[in-house]
Design a protein around this motif. Structure first.
Motif, PDB file in Angstrom:
ATOM      1  N   MET A  50       0.818  -1.210   0.000  1.00  0.00           N
ATOM      2  CA  MET A  50       0.000   0.000   0.000  1.00  0.00           C
ATOM      3  C   MET A  50       0.854   1.264   0.000  1.00  0.00           C
ATOM      4  N   GLU A  76      -2.805  -7.042   1.085  1.00  0.00           N
ATOM      5  CA  GLU A  76      -2.107  -5.749   1.095  1.00  0.00           C
ATOM      6  C   GLU A  76      -1.221  -5.772   2.332  1.00  0.00           C
ATOM      7  N   GLN A 102       2.999  -0.800   4.009  1.00  0.00           N
ATOM      8  CA  GLN A 102       3.572   0.216   3.129  1.00  0.00           C
ATOM      9  C   GLN A 102       4.600  -0.405   2.165  1.00  0.00           C
ATOM     10  N   GLY A 132      -5.617   5.431   6.215  1.00  0.00           N
ATOM     11  CA  GLY A 132      -6.402   4.209   6.046  1.00  0.00           C
ATOM     12  C   GLY A 132      -6.691   3.587   7.391  1.00  0.00           C
ATOM     13  N   MET A 191      -7.953   2.226   2.474  1.00  0.00           N
ATOM     14  CA  MET A 191      -7.009   2.502   1.402  1.00  0.00           C
ATOM     15  C   MET A 191      -7.260   3.810   0.667  1.00  0.00           C
ATOM     16  N   SER A 203      -6.427   6.816  -1.481  1.00  0.00           N
ATOM     17  CA  SER A 203      -5.377   6.894  -2.499  1.00  0.00           C
ATOM     18  C   SER A 203      -4.614   8.207  -2.408  1.00  0.00           C
TER      19      SER A 203
END
Ligand SMILES: [Zn+2]
Length: 314
Positions: free
Chosen positions: A138, A198, A201, A265, A295, A297
């Motif tokens: 992510m 996911e 990071q 998030g 999540m 963006s």
């Protein structure tokens, strides 16, 4: 950690380029015994390097299925090879997002791109798999998530895998279908099941550990590996999971889309009607109390998903 600290970098995976399937960067290991075909994919997004570390490790360690067959695919290697530490986000894809093209209409259609060429090459492998784990990471430092899709079978498999602690049931993106939703994976009547993890990071060391642990536990859950071999290579214990159902995906409609806070998030917004962003001429507000932001963006592109709303299940 900051989104631009690069603890985890790409590694050389060229020793897996030839593979053994006729498709570059795709390797299948046969057990010689009946069982499912299990597919692990990394680098569906070229800058999400944790999965490449996990697959490289498993191959290097000589992972051997006890049942069925095990396939490893490094997906968007073309984008991965373009990784530039001064512009790390730019190697997500070359021409278009490889994880928004997975429908027969698009794959059989006339459009051409380097990602479509790769998706068309990978399609028989994806279609043949009984179980798929697609490994991602992510933009932000939010906790790791398993995306299990809307079907009960995905939720069941996510629970059997047991990690990461947060499981999100969602339908994907308006911009196009994901690999994990392709064909029988998206059909409740089929036993074929796909998960997308996911891992945290993109360039965090923690993402590599999550990727490897999730892959090992996935292989145990689908019963294709010696559990002792896998457990010896785990780095963390499983903790109880929480499930979140996505209710809305907010698609960007204006080039002026702007979040009102730097959301990472998994923030829980207590009150319904809280405005979290504006998208050109309209506000984006939470639809119910205790709404989870999933999540958010950092790429504000019209037609792409800005954030998803979800609620914790009992
Ligand atoms: Zn991704």
């Amino acid at each position: 950690m900051s989104a631009n600290v690069l603890e985890l970098l790409p590694i050389d995976i060229t020793r897996w380029a030839a593979g053994n399937t006729g498709i570059p960067y795709v390797t299948t290991i046969e057990s010689g015994r009946a069982g499912p075909h299990v597919l692990l994919t990394a680098l569906t997004h070229g800058n999400e390097v944790c999965g490449a570390h996990a697959l490289d490790f498993l191959l290097e360690q000589g992972v051997q299925p006890t049942h069925g067959r095990l396939t490893f695919a490094f997906a968007n290697v073309g984008a991965y090879e373009r990784f530039d530490a001064t512009r790390p986000t730019e190697s997500r894809f070359l021409d278009e997002d490889l994880n928004r093209v997975w429908s027969p209409e698009i794959l059989d259609g006339p459009r051409q791109s380097r990602e479509l060429a790769r998706a068309r090459a990978l399609r028989p492998v994806v279609a043949a798999a009984d179980y798929l784990l697609d490994i991602h990471s992510m933009q932000t430092g939010a906790p790791a998530l398993m995306l299990c899709g809307l079907q009960a079978k995905g939720r069941r498999l996510a629970a059997e895998v047991g990690v990461p602690p947060l499981v999100v049931a969602d339908a994907g993106h308006k911009a196009g279908p994901r690999m994990r939703d392709f064909g029988d994976f998206g059909d409740e009547a089929s036993p074929k099941t796909a998960l997308l993890v996911e891992c945290g990071q993109h360039w965090s060391l923690a993402a590599r550990d999550v990727a490897l642990d999730t892959a090992l536990r996935f292989l145990i859950a689908v019963d294709v590996i010696d559990p002792h071999w896998a457990i010896a290579r785990l780095s963390a214990r499983a903790v109880p999971q929480r499930f979140i159902r996505v209710t809305d995906a907010i698609t960007i409609t204006s080039p002026d889309f702007r979040f009102h806070s730097p959301f990472e998030g998994m923030e829980v917004i207590p009150r319904a009607g809280t405005v979290i962003a504006d998208d050109g001429d309209h506000d984006v507000a939470t639809p119910y109390d205790d709404c989870v932001l999933i999540m958010p963006s950092r790429r504000m592109v019209v037609g792409q998903t800005a954030v998803r709303f979800g609620r914790f299940e009992a």
